[in-house]
Design a protein around this motif. Sequence first.
Motif, PDB file in Angstrom:
ATOM      1  N   SER A 112       0.754  -1.077   0.211  1.00  0.00           N
ATOM      2  CA  SER A 112      -0.193  -0.040  -0.170  1.00  0.00           C
ATOM      3  C   SER A 112       0.885   1.357  -0.047  1.00  0.00           C
ATOM      4  N   LYS A 113       0.340   2.392  -0.431  1.00  0.00           N
ATOM      5  CA  LYS A 113       0.959   3.601  -0.582  1.00  0.00           C
ATOM      6  C   LYS A 113       1.371   4.053   0.900  1.00  0.00           C
ATOM      7  N   HIS A 114       0.546   3.693   1.813  1.00  0.00           N
ATOM      8  CA  HIS A 114       1.004   4.326   3.320  1.00  0.00           C
ATOM      9  C   HIS A 114       1.986   3.461   3.919  1.00  0.00           C
TER      10      HIS A 114
ATOM     11  N   HIS B 178      -0.531  -3.278  -4.920  1.00  0.00           N
ATOM     12  CA  HIS B 178      -1.581  -3.503  -3.785  1.00  0.00           C
ATOM     13  C   HIS B 178      -1.746  -4.944  -4.047  1.00  0.00           C
TER      14      HIS B 178
ATOM     15  N   ASP C 213      -2.740  -3.772   3.726  1.00  0.00           N
ATOM     16  CA  ASP C 213      -3.589  -3.738   2.956  1.00  0.00           C
ATOM     17  C   ASP C 213      -4.477  -4.974   2.881  1.00  0.00           C
TER      18      ASP C 213
ATOM     19  N   GLU D 166      -7.309   3.487   2.229  1.00  0.00           N
ATOM     20  CA  GLU D 166      -6.708   3.489   0.786  1.00  0.00           C
ATOM     21  C   GLU D 166      -7.371   2.182   0.020  1.00  0.00           C
TER      22      GLU D 166
ATOM     23  N   ALA E   7     -11.072   2.921  -1.019  1.00  0.00           N
ATOM     24  CA  ALA E   7     -10.807   4.394  -1.628  1.00  0.00           C
ATOM     25  C   ALA E   7     -12.117   4.505  -2.820  1.00  0.00           C
TER      26      ALA E   7
END
Length: 325
Positions: A128-130, A149, A244, A268, A271
């Motif tokens: 995940s981006k976070h 992802h 994720d 995320e 979304a």
Amino acid sequence: MKSLHIWHYTTVNTSGVGGVEKHIAGTSHELKKMGHTLHVGTNFPDSFASNHENQKFILHTHGDCWPTFEFLRSIKTQHQNVKWIHICHGNTFERMRACKEYLSLSDWKGFARDGSLLYLCDRIIAVSKHAAAETQKYYGLSKKISVIHNGADTETFKPLHKITTNPFLLFLGRAHDHVKNIDGIMKATSQLYQRHDDVQLWIAPGFEATHPFVKNLGKLDAGALAETMQNCRALVLCSFYEGDPLVVREAMAMGLPIVASDIPGTREALADYENKIFVDPNNLGTIETGIERALYEKDFKPIAHARSWKVVATELNAYYLTLFQ
């Protein structure tokens, strides 16, 4: 690209029901279909034993165990075309910070160990981006990090034709994992039960509780889980921290309503998903209200949002190509 030899260095059982297990099993299945050779485990694979000059190797770690320095030195010496790619499923320090009351010495040791070894790997893929941002923040490794992802088994978790009106709530996770906030879910559902005595909380694999609204399901394989999702009204995941979450990806593939924590990992993943209700995992009132809305008030349509393991494997395959250019 020519066939790669891909080694997942891990102790997990790929027939298991955890997120890392499903990630490895799902991507490996699809990458094999693309012609790559896959190996899972900590024992040295036969495919690594012979050093073909043009053969390319991928070594994946997942954080559950790590190769020794001597082992890494040996691999790098024997094979010039080896790339060590760590799959980051989340950040140890963020898990600790999200659930401070359950800190332990082993948590701190894990955080320190992970940080020291991440500097040695060639690349990092975050789910995940976070998770990527957290790794950059704590370890300063942004140049190495890419994001791919998670996915779901879309052959098993197929879109629902309709969503049941039965007020049955599903929770999946290890009861002893306090980050999953099963205590908060239990208390919120208990309060709701005082007004709605038909509510049921289905738990897999199970939880030691005598509440009349709790139904322990035991360990569920993918097929049994998909069937269970067809017969429940909503999934609940009120964790303090997530990377994720695989169970969210599976519920999304079916179009099942989801009551989830308003935290970066679930935000995320969800979304672009319509059937969601966010709650504050630290506030029992919002969890109770969110569950009540999902079970009794909100009118949901079964709108699926699927991301298959084939898509994930295709992205991995394209990523591998960039490593050997």
